[in-house]
Write a protein that holds these residues in place. Structure first.
Motif, mmCIF file in Angstrom:
data_model
loop_
_atom_site.group_PDB
_atom_site.id
_atom_site.type_symbol
_atom_site.label_atom_id
_atom_site.label_comp_id
_atom_site.label_asym_id
_atom_site.label_seq_id
_atom_site.Cartn_x
_atom_site.Cartn_y
_atom_site.Cartn_z
ATOM 1 N N ARG A 129 1.714 -2.161 -2.460
ATOM 2 C CA ARG A 129 1.697 -3.465 -3.080
ATOM 3 C C ARG A 129 2.845 -4.219 -2.443
ATOM 4 N NH1 ARG A 129 0.882 -4.473 -9.298
ATOM 5 N NH2 ARG A 129 -0.777 -3.468 -8.828
ATOM 6 N N LYS A 130 3.876 -3.804 -2.356
ATOM 7 C CA LYS A 130 5.174 -4.438 -1.681
ATOM 8 C C LYS A 130 4.970 -4.933 -0.434
ATOM 9 C CE LYS A 130 10.315 -4.078 -2.038
ATOM 10 N NZ LYS A 130 11.310 -3.221 -2.456
ATOM 11 N N GLY A 131 4.446 -3.663 0.327
ATOM 12 C CA GLY A 131 4.070 -4.073 1.718
ATOM 13 C C GLY A 131 2.971 -4.976 2.025
ATOM 14 N N LEU A 132 1.992 -5.103 1.131
ATOM 15 C CA LEU A 132 0.910 -6.044 1.417
ATOM 16 C C LEU A 132 1.645 -7.500 1.111
ATOM 17 C CD1 LEU A 132 -2.311 -4.260 0.021
ATOM 18 C CD2 LEU A 132 -1.818 -5.035 2.409
ATOM 19 N N SER A 133 2.332 -7.275 0.130
ATOM 20 C CA SER A 133 3.050 -8.610 -0.437
ATOM 21 C C SER A 133 3.620 -9.449 0.896
ATOM 22 C CB SER A 133 3.793 -8.469 -1.513
ATOM 23 O OG SER A 133 4.738 -9.588 -1.766
ATOM 24 N N TYR A 134 4.451 -8.281 1.479
ATOM 25 C CA TYR A 134 5.255 -8.792 2.873
ATOM 26 C C TYR A 134 4.515 -9.448 3.946
ATOM 27 C CZ TYR A 134 7.825 -8.792 6.982
ATOM 28 O OH TYR A 134 8.480 -8.943 8.293
ATOM 29 N N LEU A 135 3.402 -8.727 4.227
ATOM 30 C CA LEU A 135 2.078 -9.177 5.128
ATOM 31 C C LEU A 135 1.675 -10.280 4.829
ATOM 32 C CD1 LEU A 135 0.820 -5.712 6.453
ATOM 33 C CD2 LEU A 135 2.671 -6.956 7.575
ATOM 34 N N GLN A 136 1.421 -10.550 3.627
ATOM 35 C CA GLN A 136 0.806 -11.741 3.087
ATOM 36 C C GLN A 136 1.546 -12.826 3.342
ATOM 37 O OE1 GLN A 136 -0.418 -10.662 -0.971
ATOM 38 N NE2 GLN A 136 -2.319 -9.560 -0.007
ATOM 39 N N SER A 137 3.152 -12.685 3.026
ATOM 40 C CA SER A 137 4.036 -13.683 3.203
ATOM 41 C C SER A 137 4.329 -14.317 4.857
ATOM 42 C CB SER A 137 5.270 -13.170 2.697
ATOM 43 O OG SER A 137 6.023 -12.382 3.851
ATOM 44 N N LEU A 138 3.724 -13.293 5.463
ATOM 45 C CA LEU A 138 3.819 -13.716 6.877
ATOM 46 C C LEU A 138 2.836 -14.722 7.483
ATOM 47 C CD1 LEU A 138 4.553 -10.535 8.651
ATOM 48 C CD2 LEU A 138 6.018 -12.180 8.053
ATOM 49 N N ASN A 139 1.872 -15.138 6.427
ATOM 50 C CA ASN A 139 0.709 -16.093 6.580
ATOM 51 C C ASN A 139 0.017 -16.275 8.001
ATOM 52 O OD1 ASN A 139 -0.804 -18.366 6.072
ATOM 53 N ND2 ASN A 139 1.043 -19.686 5.651
ATOM 54 N N PHE A 140 -0.402 -14.875 8.340
ATOM 55 C CA PHE A 140 -1.099 -15.106 9.641
ATOM 56 C C PHE A 140 -2.281 -15.944 9.813
ATOM 57 C CE2 PHE A 140 0.625 -10.246 9.716
ATOM 58 C CZ PHE A 140 1.581 -10.566 10.769
ATOM 59 N N GLU A 141 -2.993 -15.973 8.570
ATOM 60 C CA GLU A 141 -4.109 -16.986 8.533
ATOM 61 C C GLU A 141 -3.851 -18.225 9.224
ATOM 62 O OE1 GLU A 141 -7.647 -18.529 5.675
ATOM 63 O OE2 GLU A 141 -5.697 -17.362 4.638
#
Length: 612
Positions: A442-454
């Motif tokens: 969950r923490k890892g996904l939250s970090y990757l989502q914060s990078l805003n690849f979209e």
């Protein structure tokens, strides 16, 4: 009593003492002088004679002015190295006296010493015809080199300006790359040894060696090395099959244990690759020895060497496109301490973000960052995250600045560093996503989502259109799996936008636009030189195959993005490539149509009708 009973020291056989002969020569009497030269040039001259001569010359160096350089030249050509210890000691004393009294002879002395940095050639003559010309396998070669370095240190002690006169001589004496491996090995080893007692020359010597290695490296593309290895393996297996039955199993086992067999299996089939492999092994050993004292890392020595190597990297490696192996000296030294790896990443980051640097240098710096983060096992996840934060924040700021401007459209010439940074981020995520998500999903996904690849993927600069297809496909599969961004609509749109171009005058030949518009290469793709790779492999992150589920997703998504009528060269693995470009991995576009050896340790390419 001992003094009176001992015989007097022999003097020159012709015309009394050496001083008398030289004085006569000054007055125009040359007979004795010519006899002197003749005796010194005698190939059968004995040790005792050499010692007698040298003893007299040491006392008469004041007479050996520039006018007598021919005589000095004969003295410097005396075969002193392969003589008794007494001759060697007397000769070293003579050299010290000569250069301190007559510095005009410094260059010839240095040339003579440097000429001994390679093993001698043995020439056997038969009826005035050379029948052999090979390296001398002299057991004393190592001892002779030690003596040469003593001679150089002696000269440097008497003449402090020795380094500035020595460097041009080291450059001009560097053997051609087609010389034997042994010759190149000895010369490079001796050059590196000079740096240990003439430290002011270290940067210049490293510069010289790495420049020569780089020429070797770019002369031997990875594909040529792999083809040579494959051909050698095939011919080797053919020979083996013809010999089957000649030896029983026990004999075969014995032969496998034989050292010669082992060493021959380590030889590179490509002759230039073999030379490069030997020289890279020496360079790695040198780096290790300088940085470690009594088996422990010496921080001060390591930092000093790191600075010199970074300087050479900036001057030679960074501007050179698609070198395969030489750049690994930076990879290796950075493995000694995390601080060095972080310093190297920071150095590359400054190059990348500085708008005053040429675009091509900034793009290459981006390639190095991505490849280094992906491949260096010794870089922990916390450093990877810190670098991703830097890179991604820079990308978002770049998009902010472009959105309002007139140049907010897909163009490599305008936005090269941006696309290179995108590719570095995608490539790092491909290799490191499991570690980033490890432990706390969950923490890892939250970090990757914060990078805003979209936002990066959807922006008007359209990085998915420019980055390498193999990188884009794997990035798309991974981000889809973790629902970070859905890339396939953009990939399909990019495919539809592609219009084949017919070149006039070629009979209607179909020509695709460039498949690698960034001219990308990944500097730390798998290292394939057999000996020196033993140093790199323990530090290296090889590509781990995707799980069956991920692979299935990837295939489905690729099919989705492919229409029926697009069955062209891309699908057949015959993608047109830029000449001389090294792709994401060795043969990334051809990995499924050629030998599987070539793709070991690299992501598989997925063929997408996907022209950029």
């Amino acid at each position: 009593d001992e003094f009176f009973s001992s015989p007097p020291r022999k003097t020159v056989r012709f015309g009394g003492t050496l001083t008398e002969i030289l004085l006569k020569y000054e007055k125009g009497e040359t007979t004795d002088f010519e006899l002197l030269k003749h005796q010194l040039s005698d190939p059968d001259i004995k040790d005792a004679q050499i010692i007698n001569w040298l003893h007299e010359f040491r006392a008469s160096v004041a007479y050996l002015t520039k006018e007598l350089e021919q005589l000095v030249s004969i003295l410097l050509n005396l075969p002193w190295l392969r003589r008794s210890r007494e001759v060697v000691e007397e000769y070293l004393g003579f050299l010290g006296n000569l250069v301190s009294a007559q510095t005009v002879h410094l260059r010839p002395c240095l040339r003579m010493i440097v000429s001994q940095f390679v093993p001698p050639r043995v020439t056997i003559r038969e009826d005035d015809v050379d029948i052999s010309d090979s390296d001398d396998d002299d057991e004393n070669v190592s001892e002779n080199f030690n003596t040469c370095h003593r001679a150089l240190q002696t000269v440097a002690r008497y003449v402090p300006s020795t380094p500035q006169f020595l460097m041009p001589i080291l450059v001009e004496n560097f053997p051609f790359i087609n010389k034997s491996e042994r010759t190149l090995e000895c010369y490079v080893h001796n050059l590196l040894r000079v740096t240990t007692y003439l430290p002011t020359l270290r940067l210049q010597i490293l510069d010289l060696i790495i420049e020569k290695l780089l020429k070797l490296d770019v002369s031997t593309p990875q594909q040529d090395i792999e083809d040579a290895e494959e051909a050698a393996n095939n011919s080797g297996s053919e020979e083996k099959s013809t010999e089957e039955g000649l030896f029983d199993m026990e004999e075969d086992e014995e032969r496998k244990g034989n050292k010669v067999v082992c060493s021959s299996s380590e030889r590179m089939a490509h002759p230039l690759a073999e030379r490069l492999d030997i020289l890279m092994t020496i360079l790695f050993s040198y780096i290790k020895d300088i940085c470690h004292v009594d088996g422990k890392l010496d921080i001060s020595n390591t930092k000093d060497l790191y600075r010199d190597l970074v300087s050479v990297f900036d001057k030679l490696i960074l501007p050179t496109h698609a070198s395969c192996h030489v750049q690994y000296f930076m990879f290796y030294i950075c493995s000694f301490k995390l601080g060095l790896a972080e310093a190297f990443l920071d150095h590359l980051w400054k190059k990348l973000q500085d708008p005053n640097n040429p675009s091509v240098i900034r793009q290459t710096a981006g390639s190095y960052i991505g490849s280094f983060l992906a491949r260096a096992k010794f870089i922990p996840v916390v450093t990877v995250k810190a670098c991703l934060d830097l890179l991604v924040n820079w990308l978002h700021k770049y998009i902010d600045n472009q959105d309002a401007g007139a140049n907010a459209y897909c163009d490599v010439a305008l936005h090269g560093p941006f696309y290179s940074t995108c590719q570095a981020v995608f490539y790092t995520l491909i290799f490191r996503h499991k570690q980033l998500l490890d432990g706390n999903l969950r923490k890892g996904l939250s970090y990757l989502q914060s990078l805003n690849f979209e936002r990066i993927v959807m922006c008007q600069l359209n990085p998915l259109k420019i980055c390498l297809p193999s990188v884009v496909n794997l990035f798309a599969a991974i981000t889809r799996k973790y629902q970070l961004v859905f890339c396939y609509t953009i990939i399909e749109r990019n495919n539809r936008q592609f219009i084949p171009v017919v070149r006039s005058g070629t009979g209607g030949e179909l020509v695709q636009t460039c498949t690698n518009p960034l001219d990308s290469f990944f500097p730390f793709d798998p290292y394939i030189l057999k000996r020196s790779k033993k140093t790199i492999d323990p530090l290296y992150q090889f590509w781990e195959e995707l799980s069956a589920e991920d692979l299935e997703n990837l295939k489905k998504s690729i099919k989705k993005g492919t229409s029926e009528d697009e069955d062209d060269d891309f699908l057949k693995g015959e993608t047109p490539q830029n000449d001389g470009v090294v792709e994401i991995a060795p043969n990334s576009y051809e990995s499924n149509t050629r030998s599987p050896v070539s793709s070991i340790g690299s992501p598989p390419d997925c063929y997408v009708p996907y022209p950029q």
